[in-house]
Scaffold this motif. Structure first.
Motif, PDB file in Angstrom:
ATOM      1  N   ALA A 157      29.073  -2.685  38.021  1.00 52.35           N
ATOM      2  CA  ALA A 157      29.245  -2.144  36.667  1.00 52.35           C
ATOM      3  C   ALA A 157      30.517  -1.316  36.546  1.00 52.35           C
ATOM      4  N   ARG A 158      31.015  -1.231  35.313  1.00 50.24           N
ATOM      5  CA  ARG A 158      32.131  -0.327  35.030  1.00 50.24           C
ATOM      6  C   ARG A 158      32.036   0.144  33.584  1.00 50.24           C
ATOM      7  N   ALA A 159      32.523   1.357  33.360  1.00 45.84           N
ATOM      8  CA  ALA A 159      32.601   1.930  32.014  1.00 45.84           C
ATOM      9  C   ALA A 159      34.064   1.972  31.605  1.00 45.84           C
ATOM     10  N   TYR A 160      34.348   1.600  30.376  1.00 52.12           N
ATOM     11  CA  TYR A 160      35.738   1.603  29.914  1.00 52.12           C
ATOM     12  C   TYR A 160      35.792   1.784  28.401  1.00 52.12           C
ATOM     13  N   GLN A 161      36.985   2.116  27.916  1.00 52.84           N
ATOM     14  CA  GLN A 161      37.217   2.314  26.496  1.00 52.84           C
ATOM     15  C   GLN A 161      38.204   1.280  25.967  1.00 52.84           C
ATOM     16  N   GLU A 162      37.942   0.835  24.759  1.00 55.15           N
ATOM     17  CA  GLU A 162      38.877  -0.029  24.036  1.00 55.15           C
ATOM     18  C   GLU A 162      38.975   0.487  22.611  1.00 55.15           C
ATOM     19  N   GLY A 163      40.170   0.938  22.223  1.00 59.48           N
ATOM     20  CA  GLY A 163      40.350   1.467  20.878  1.00 59.48           C
ATOM     21  C   GLY A 163      39.434   2.619  20.551  1.00 59.48           C
ATOM     22  N   GLY A 164      39.149   3.463  21.543  1.00 59.79           N
ATOM     23  CA  GLY A 164      38.286   4.614  21.325  1.00 59.79           C
ATOM     24  C   GLY A 164      36.800   4.306  21.425  1.00 59.79           C
ATOM     25  N   GLN A 165      36.449   3.034  21.605  1.00 61.83           N
ATOM     26  CA  GLN A 165      35.057   2.622  21.709  1.00 61.83           C
ATOM     27  C   GLN A 165      34.665   2.468  23.178  1.00 61.83           C
ATOM     28  N   TRP A 166      33.532   3.072  23.555  1.00 60.82           N
ATOM     29  CA  TRP A 166      33.058   2.965  24.930  1.00 60.82           C
ATOM     30  C   TRP A 166      32.251   1.682  25.130  1.00 60.82           C
ATOM     31  N   TYR A 167      32.421   1.086  26.329  1.00 60.05           N
ATOM     32  CA  TYR A 167      31.663  -0.100  26.717  1.00 60.05           C
ATOM     33  C   TYR A 167      31.156   0.063  28.153  1.00 60.05           C
ATOM     34  N   LEU A 168      30.051  -0.596  28.426  1.00 61.27           N
ATOM     35  CA  LEU A 168      29.519  -0.696  29.780  1.00 61.27           C
ATOM     36  C   LEU A 168      29.402  -2.177  30.102  1.00 61.27           C
ATOM     37  N   SER A 169      30.042  -2.601  31.197  1.00 67.84           N
ATOM     38  CA  SER A 169      29.946  -4.015  31.581  1.00 67.84           C
ATOM     39  C   SER A 169      29.298  -4.126  32.954  1.00 67.84           C
ATOM     40  N   GLN A 170      28.577  -5.228  33.159  1.00 68.91           N
ATOM     41  CA  GLN A 170      27.950  -5.524  34.443  1.00 68.91           C
ATOM     42  C   GLN A 170      28.326  -6.957  34.813  1.00 68.91           C
ATOM     43  N   ARG A 171      29.084  -7.095  35.894  1.00 67.70           N
ATOM     44  CA  ARG A 171      29.560  -8.416  36.301  1.00 67.70           C
ATOM     45  C   ARG A 171      28.584  -9.125  37.227  1.00 67.70           C
ATOM     46  N   ASN A 172      27.530  -8.441  37.623  1.00 66.82           N
ATOM     47  CA  ASN A 172      26.539  -9.066  38.500  1.00 66.82           C
ATOM     48  C   ASN A 172      25.140  -8.676  38.057  1.00 66.82           C
ATOM     49  N   CYS A 173      24.238  -9.644  38.117  1.00 68.23           N
ATOM     50  CA  CYS A 173      22.819  -9.385  37.841  1.00 68.23           C
ATOM     51  C   CYS A 173      22.067  -9.527  39.157  1.00 68.23           C
ATOM     52  N   PRO A 174      21.412  -8.469  39.637  1.00 67.84           N
ATOM     53  CA  PRO A 174      20.698  -8.549  40.910  1.00 67.84           C
ATOM     54  C   PRO A 174      19.530  -9.532  40.885  1.00 67.84           C
ATOM     55  N   ALA A 175      19.036  -9.877  39.705  1.00 71.08           N
ATOM     56  CA  ALA A 175      17.888 -10.778  39.619  1.00 71.08           C
ATOM     57  C   ALA A 175      18.075 -11.783  38.484  1.00 71.08           C
ATOM     58  N   PRO A 176      19.078 -12.676  38.587  1.00 66.89           N
ATOM     59  CA  PRO A 176      19.370 -13.593  37.481  1.00 66.89           C
ATOM     60  C   PRO A 176      18.225 -14.540  37.154  1.00 66.89           C
ATOM     61  N   ALA A 177      17.521 -15.022  38.175  1.00 65.51           N
ATOM     62  CA  ALA A 177      16.407 -15.941  37.933  1.00 65.51           C
ATOM     63  C   ALA A 177      15.284 -15.248  37.161  1.00 65.51           C
ATOM     64  N   VAL A 178      15.042 -13.984  37.492  1.00 65.43           N
ATOM     65  CA  VAL A 178      13.994 -13.222  36.808  1.00 65.43           C
ATOM     66  C   VAL A 178      14.405 -12.946  35.364  1.00 65.43           C
ATOM     67  N   LYS A 180      16.374 -14.662  33.516  1.00 67.69           N
ATOM     68  CA  LYS A 180      16.364 -15.896  32.726  1.00 67.69           C
ATOM     69  C   LYS A 180      14.945 -16.287  32.346  1.00 67.69           C
ATOM     70  N   ALA A 181      14.002 -16.111  33.288  1.00 69.47           N
ATOM     71  CA  ALA A 181      12.610 -16.481  33.022  1.00 69.47           C
ATOM     72  C   ALA A 181      11.907 -15.459  32.147  1.00 69.47           C
ATOM     73  N   PHE A 182      12.315 -14.190  32.272  1.00 73.86           N
ATOM     74  CA  PHE A 182      11.661 -13.119  31.519  1.00 73.86           C
ATOM     75  C   PHE A 182      12.716 -12.254  30.828  1.00 73.86           C
ATOM     76  N   PRO A 183      13.124 -12.614  29.615  1.00 75.04           N
ATOM     77  CA  PRO A 183      14.102 -11.820  28.863  1.00 75.04           C
ATOM     78  C   PRO A 183      13.661 -10.374  28.649  1.00 75.04           C
ATOM     79  N   GLU A 184      12.363 -10.115  28.841  1.00 75.41           N
ATOM     80  CA  GLU A 184      11.868  -8.747  28.715  1.00 75.41           C
ATOM     81  C   GLU A 184      12.598  -7.798  29.668  1.00 75.41           C
ATOM     82  N   LEU A 185      13.025  -8.322  30.822  1.00 76.25           N
ATOM     83  CA  LEU A 185      13.744  -7.493  31.787  1.00 76.25           C
ATOM     84  C   LEU A 185      15.026  -6.939  31.171  1.00 76.25           C
ATOM     85  N   CYS A 186      15.732  -7.792  30.441  1.00 75.64           N
ATOM     86  CA  CYS A 186      16.980  -7.359  29.795  1.00 75.64           C
ATOM     87  C   CYS A 186      16.699  -6.345  28.686  1.00 75.64           C
ATOM     88  N   GLN A 187      15.587  -6.527  27.987  1.00 77.11           N
ATOM     89  CA  GLN A 187      15.234  -5.598  26.912  1.00 77.11           C
ATOM     90  C   GLN A 187      14.911  -4.216  27.462  1.00 77.11           C
TER      91      GLN A 187
END
Length: 219
Positions: A157-178, A180-187
């Motif tokens: 993960a990394r935190a960064y700003q673009e035009g004064g707006q903050w963003y959080l990005s995650q380039r890896n998902c520790p449990a992609p299969a989970v 994908k099968a259960f979108p509740e995890l992302c929620q």
């Protein structure tokens, strides 16, 4: 006289250091008493060569060594064992196991049961992360602290700003299969970040849907 085919040295199978170390880890896993001599015999290498590879694997954190008496008697010998990092080099089926368990939770306990399980997990994460973020006053510092903590959990993960707006990005998902099968995890993940940061957060991209990253617009 029958001609004997000579295989050029370039075409002989190579025993690279990396491949030797892989086979050495496999041998340690299989051996009841993985001494340098035992491993050298098993891989058909000299003891000094094996010791060099063993030291490299210790330096990498994949092996540990302890003193044991084989069979409980005799002189103690140095026996090599896998560390947690060494065990992690072998294929695991954690993701499929997790998906199977959640499917059974869903079928046995009905609609909403999976979400309750995931909410309980996120509550544990909240109790771990909230004290870390409370040491920081402004949103940017909190977000950077959150990104650093997420990296320790494998999110890249990394935190960064673009035009004064903050963003959080995650380039890896520790449990992609989970995910994908259960979108509740992302929620539940989104809910966790909202509670930790105390500001509106929206998800703009998601790895489990084919994006290059999970990206959150913060604030």
């Amino acid at each position: 006289m029958t001609a004997v085919a000579v295989i050029p040295a370039a075409h002989l199978p190579e025993r690279t250091p990396e491949r030797t170390k892989d086979k050495l880890l496999e041998a340690v896993k299989e051996c009841d008493c993985a001494t340098a001599q035992t491993l050298a015999d098993k891989l058909n290498l000299s003891v000094p060569a094996i010791r060099r590879h063993l030291q490299d694997l210790q330096d990498a954190g994949h092996l540990d060594v302890r003193s044991e008496k084989p069979g409980g008697r005799g002189r103690p010998q140095h026996v090599y064992v896998l560390t947690e990092a060494g065990e992690a080099t072998f294929p695991k089926a954690y993701a499929s196991l997790c998906v199977d368990v959640l499917r059974h939770v869903d079928s046995l306990f009905g609609e909403g049961a999976v979400m309750r399980v995931l909410d309980a997990r996120q509550l544990d994460l909240y109790e771990t992360l909230a004290p870390l973020l409370s040491r920081h006053g402004d949103l940017g510092s909190k977000l950077e602290a959150l990104a650093e903590a997420l990296c320790q959990h494998g999110y890249a993960a990394r935190a960064y700003q673009e035009g004064g707006q903050w963003y959080l990005s995650q380039r890896n998902c520790p449990a992609p299969a989970v995910a994908k099968a259960f979108p509740e995890l992302c929620q539940t993940e989104l809910n966790l970040y909202r509670e930790l940061l105390g500001v509106p957060i929206s998800r703009e991209a998601r790895l489990s849907c084919g994006a290059a990253e999970c990206r959150y617009k913060v604030g």
